[in-house]
Design a protein around this motif. Structure first.
Motif, PDB file in Angstrom:
ATOM      1  N   ILE A   1      -0.763  -7.247  -4.319  1.00 53.20           N
ATOM      2  CA  ILE A   1      -0.528  -6.115  -4.378  1.00 53.20           C
ATOM      3  C   ILE A   1       0.097  -6.853  -6.179  1.00 53.20           C
ATOM      4  O   ILE A   1       0.644  -7.684  -6.475  1.00 53.20           O
ATOM      5  CB  ILE A   1       0.618  -4.733  -3.991  1.00 53.20           C
ATOM      6  N   ARG A   2      -0.221  -6.146  -6.753  1.00 51.61           N
ATOM      7  CA  ARG A   2      -0.170  -5.609  -8.041  1.00 51.61           C
ATOM      8  C   ARG A   2       1.575  -5.528  -8.759  1.00 51.61           C
ATOM      9  O   ARG A   2       1.707  -6.133  -9.315  1.00 51.61           O
ATOM     10  CB  ARG A   2      -1.210  -5.611  -9.222  1.00 51.61           C
ATOM     11  N   ASP A   3       1.575  -3.862  -7.901  1.00 51.27           N
ATOM     12  CA  ASP A   3       3.191  -3.985  -8.984  1.00 51.27           C
ATOM     13  C   ASP A   3       3.315  -2.757  -7.932  1.00 51.27           C
ATOM     14  O   ASP A   3       2.520  -2.475  -6.807  1.00 51.27           O
ATOM     15  CB  ASP A   3       2.676  -2.975 -10.091  1.00 51.27           C
ATOM     16  N   ASP A   4       4.495  -1.876  -8.309  1.00 50.65           N
ATOM     17  CA  ASP A   4       4.884  -0.640  -7.073  1.00 50.65           C
ATOM     18  C   ASP A   4       3.939   0.958  -7.343  1.00 50.65           C
ATOM     19  O   ASP A   4       3.095   0.957  -5.770  1.00 50.65           O
ATOM     20  CB  ASP A   4       6.195  -0.149  -7.451  1.00 50.65           C
ATOM     21  N   GLU A   5       3.817   0.653  -7.759  1.00 49.24           N
ATOM     22  CA  GLU A   5       1.802   2.081  -8.118  1.00 49.24           C
ATOM     23  C   GLU A   5       0.648   1.536  -7.343  1.00 49.24           C
ATOM     24  O   GLU A   5       0.640   2.004  -6.528  1.00 49.24           O
ATOM     25  CB  GLU A   5       2.269   1.493  -9.495  1.00 49.24           C
ATOM     26  N   ASP A   6       0.359   0.288  -7.820  1.00 46.54           N
ATOM     27  CA  ASP A   6      -0.161  -0.083  -6.520  1.00 46.54           C
ATOM     28  C   ASP A   6      -0.900   0.005  -5.110  1.00 46.54           C
ATOM     29  O   ASP A   6      -1.101  -0.246  -4.602  1.00 46.54           O
ATOM     30  CB  ASP A   6      -1.118  -1.672  -6.718  1.00 46.54           C
ATOM     31  N   LEU A   7       0.978  -0.754  -5.152  1.00 49.78           N
ATOM     32  CA  LEU A   7       1.832  -1.257  -3.994  1.00 49.78           C
ATOM     33  C   LEU A   7       1.582   0.440  -3.151  1.00 49.78           C
ATOM     34  O   LEU A   7       1.543   0.836  -2.126  1.00 49.78           O
ATOM     35  CB  LEU A   7       2.529  -1.376  -2.842  1.00 49.78           C
ATOM     36  N   ARG A   8       1.968   2.123  -4.140  1.00 48.82           N
ATOM     37  CA  ARG A   8       1.730   2.790  -3.095  1.00 48.82           C
ATOM     38  C   ARG A   8       0.649   3.860  -3.498  1.00 48.82           C
ATOM     39  O   ARG A   8      -0.061   4.142  -1.961  1.00 48.82           O
ATOM     40  CB  ARG A   8       2.475   4.184  -4.593  1.00 48.82           C
ATOM     41  N   ASP A   9      -0.445   3.025  -3.884  1.00 48.51           N
ATOM     42  CA  ASP A   9      -2.033   3.658  -3.777  1.00 48.51           C
ATOM     43  C   ASP A   9      -2.303   3.100  -3.041  1.00 48.51           C
ATOM     44  O   ASP A   9      -3.253   3.728  -1.717  1.00 48.51           O
ATOM     45  CB  ASP A   9      -3.027   2.863  -4.431  1.00 48.51           C
ATOM     46  N   CYS A  10      -2.431   1.987  -2.233  1.00 48.74           N
ATOM     47  CA  CYS A  10      -2.973   0.461  -0.658  1.00 48.74           C
ATOM     48  C   CYS A  10      -2.005   1.177   0.123  1.00 48.74           C
ATOM     49  O   CYS A  10      -2.967   1.800   0.812  1.00 48.74           O
ATOM     50  CB  CYS A  10      -2.527  -0.761  -1.144  1.00 48.74           C
ATOM     51  N   TRP A  11      -1.256   1.612   0.046  1.00 40.72           N
ATOM     52  CA  TRP A  11       0.058   2.720   1.465  1.00 40.72           C
ATOM     53  C   TRP A  11      -0.728   3.485   1.368  1.00 40.72           C
ATOM     54  O   TRP A  11      -1.472   4.168   2.423  1.00 40.72           O
ATOM     55  CB  TRP A  11       1.522   2.460   0.738  1.00 40.72           C
ATOM     56  N   ARG A  12      -1.139   4.421   0.560  1.00 39.79           N
ATOM     57  CA  ARG A  12      -1.418   6.094   0.575  1.00 39.79           C
ATOM     58  C   ARG A  12      -2.582   5.665   1.612  1.00 39.79           C
ATOM     59  O   ARG A  12      -3.664   6.654   2.662  1.00 39.79           O
ATOM     60  CB  ARG A  12      -2.077   6.990  -0.517  1.00 39.79           C
ATOM     61  N   GLU A  13      -3.883   4.785   1.063  1.00 43.67           N
ATOM     62  CA  GLU A  13      -5.399   4.258   1.226  1.00 43.67           C
ATOM     63  C   GLU A  13      -5.348   3.820   3.818  1.00 43.67           C
ATOM     64  O   GLU A  13      -5.667   4.512   3.850  1.00 43.67           O
ATOM     65  CB  GLU A  13      -5.687   2.523   1.150  1.00 43.67           C
TER      66      GLU A  13
ATOM     67  N   ALA B   1      -0.825  16.450   4.717  1.00 42.27           N
ATOM     68  CA  ALA B   1       0.059  16.988   4.209  1.00 42.27           C
ATOM     69  C   ALA B   1       1.240  15.917   4.693  1.00 42.27           C
ATOM     70  O   ALA B   1       1.999  15.362   3.363  1.00 42.27           O
ATOM     71  CB  ALA B   1       0.638  17.845   4.986  1.00 42.27           C
ATOM     72  N   ASN B   2       1.233  15.582   5.808  1.00 40.04           N
ATOM     73  CA  ASN B   2       2.430  14.299   7.018  1.00 40.04           C
ATOM     74  C   ASN B   2       2.196  13.061   5.710  1.00 40.04           C
ATOM     75  O   ASN B   2       3.291  12.749   5.600  1.00 40.04           O
ATOM     76  CB  ASN B   2       2.586  14.600   7.848  1.00 40.04           C
ATOM     77  N   VAL B   3       1.245  12.839   5.601  1.00 37.48           N
ATOM     78  CA  VAL B   3       0.165  11.556   4.636  1.00 37.48           C
ATOM     79  C   VAL B   3       1.115  12.196   3.078  1.00 37.48           C
ATOM     80  O   VAL B   3       2.212  10.438   2.835  1.00 37.48           O
ATOM     81  CB  VAL B   3      -0.487  11.391   5.005  1.00 37.48           C
ATOM     82  N   GLU B   4       0.287  12.451   2.329  1.00 33.17           N
ATOM     83  CA  GLU B   4       1.038  12.825   1.407  1.00 33.17           C
ATOM     84  C   GLU B   4       3.202  12.530   1.446  1.00 33.17           C
ATOM     85  O   GLU B   4       3.831  12.474   0.386  1.00 33.17           O
ATOM     86  CB  GLU B   4       1.148  14.094   0.666  1.00 33.17           C
ATOM     87  N   ALA B   5       3.314  13.268   2.430  1.00 33.66           N
ATOM     88  CA  ALA B   5       5.135  13.456   1.996  1.00 33.66           C
ATOM     89  C   ALA B   5       5.671  11.971   1.905  1.00 33.66           C
ATOM     90  O   ALA B   5       7.107  11.399   1.952  1.00 33.66           O
ATOM     91  CB  ALA B   5       5.197  13.916   3.290  1.00 33.66           C
ATOM     92  N   LYS B   6       4.798  11.424   3.071  1.00 32.07           N
ATOM     93  CA  LYS B   6       5.275  10.030   3.209  1.00 32.07           C
ATOM     94  C   LYS B   6       5.077   9.058   2.222  1.00 32.07           C
ATOM     95  O   LYS B   6       6.143   8.052   1.961  1.00 32.07           O
ATOM     96  CB  LYS B   6       4.777   8.986   4.806  1.00 32.07           C
ATOM     97  N   VAL B   7       4.263   9.067   1.656  1.00 30.64           N
ATOM     98  CA  VAL B   7       3.782   8.822   0.660  1.00 30.64           C
ATOM     99  C   VAL B   7       5.379   9.295  -0.701  1.00 30.64           C
ATOM    100  O   VAL B   7       5.216   7.719  -1.632  1.00 30.64           O
ATOM    101  CB  VAL B   7       2.553   8.766  -0.192  1.00 30.64           C
ATOM    102  N   ALA B   8       5.174  10.240  -0.485  1.00 26.36           N
ATOM    103  CA  ALA B   8       5.820  10.622  -2.102  1.00 26.36           C
ATOM    104  C   ALA B   8       8.227   9.872  -1.401  1.00 26.36           C
ATOM    105  O   ALA B   8       8.437   9.423  -2.339  1.00 26.36           O
ATOM    106  CB  ALA B   8       6.369  11.972  -1.899  1.00 26.36           C
TER     107      ALA B   8
END
Length: 286
Positions: free
Chosen positions: A155-167, A179-186
């Motif tokens: 992972i390159r940085d925290d934003e990249d981790l967020r993006d891969c986690w959402r995936e 909606a639950n997925v997006e709540a967890k991402v946030a």
């Protein structure tokens, strides 16, 4: 509160009354997890136990002094045990927190009065199993490049981790709710360096199956039937290797039966602890 353990500040919460049996719960997903999940699940036991939840070294709000090794994380658990002032604890953890719970039970056997595991594994064989499950999913079409990078600790940085986690988050639950997925991402605190070390260095070398027969404390293993990342077979392996362990499979849960079947899961843990912590009967005449 912040407590200095082994030269690093840990963010710690203690639930329940003084004098109750102490349960220390370890969260999963280093660099992604935090004390919020074990607070919500094991915090339900605060009426019978003194429950300690915390952000592990390098996760959540805790300090980021290395190393982020299993040996160090297990030593931090023992530091918390010493800080809370007891000789023995109930050790509990799910997912990667289960890895550390097993590490603690094998490294500090005299300190564990009971072990509670959820959706975890005793080696890194789950990596290939989870990749197969992810690619076979009919729920979403996984971005293979993101899946492979998050699993390899690239992972390159925290934003990249967020993006891969959402995936990969849509794969976790029994019932998929965007909606639950997006709540967890946030709600997730992102610490990419911790995640990278755990997945690039710890997991490829993780295999403690040969040590599990030495665990003699009462052990409860729980797992969701459709868990994609640490499938039921991983829990069955643990069950086969820890003498006298108990295995309970939750049929309408994915990776989080403590959430998806909260009532049943909590009742199972309560029943287990009430049985194994009950004082032994004293024979008549003594």
């Amino acid at each position: 509160m912040f407590v200095e353990i082994n030269g690093n500040q840990l963010s710690v919460e203690v639930l329940g009354r003084e004098g109750a049996p102490v349960l220390i719960a370890h969260h999963g997903a280093p660099g992604l997890g935090s004390r919020s999940e074990p607070r919500a699940s094991f915090g339900r036991l605060a009426d019978t136990h003194r429950v300690v939840v915390f952000d592990a070294r390098g996760s959540g709000e805790s300090g980021g002094a290395g190393p982020f090794t299993h040996e160090q994380w297990a030593a931090d658990v023992d530091g918390l045990r010493e800080w809370i002032g007891v000789e023995q604890i109930v050790m509990a953890g799910g997912s990667y927190g289960g890895f550390i719970s097993l590490e603690y039970a094998t490294r500090y056997p005299g300190r564990v009065r009971a072990l509670v595991l959820r959706d975890t594994a005793a080696d890194h064989a789950h990596e290939e199993l989870s990749r197969v499950n992810a690619l076979a999913s009919r729920r979403i079409q996984v971005d293979v490049e993101k899946l492979d990078r998050i699993n390899a600790g690239l992972i390159r940085d925290d934003e990249d981790l967020r993006d891969c986690w959402r995936e990969i988050l849509p794969l976790y639950d029994f019932n998929y709710d965007p909606a639950n997925v997006e709540a967890k991402v946030a709600a997730t605190p992102y610490r990419f360096a911790t995640h990278n070390f755990a997945f690039a260095h710890n997991i490829p070398n993780y295999d403690i199956k040969d040590k599990l027969r030495n665990i003699t404390c009462p052990t409860l293993i729980t797992v969701g039937r459709t868990d994609w990342i640490t499938p039921v077979s991983c829990s069955e392996t643990i069950h086969s290797l820890i003498p006298g362990s108990e295995l309970v499979i939750f049929e309408e849960s994915g990776h989080s039966p403590q959430v998806e079947q909260a009532k049943e899961w909590t009742a199972t843990v309560r029943d287990f602890l009430s049985r194994v912590e009950r004082p032994a009967a004293v024979p008549l005449g003594r």
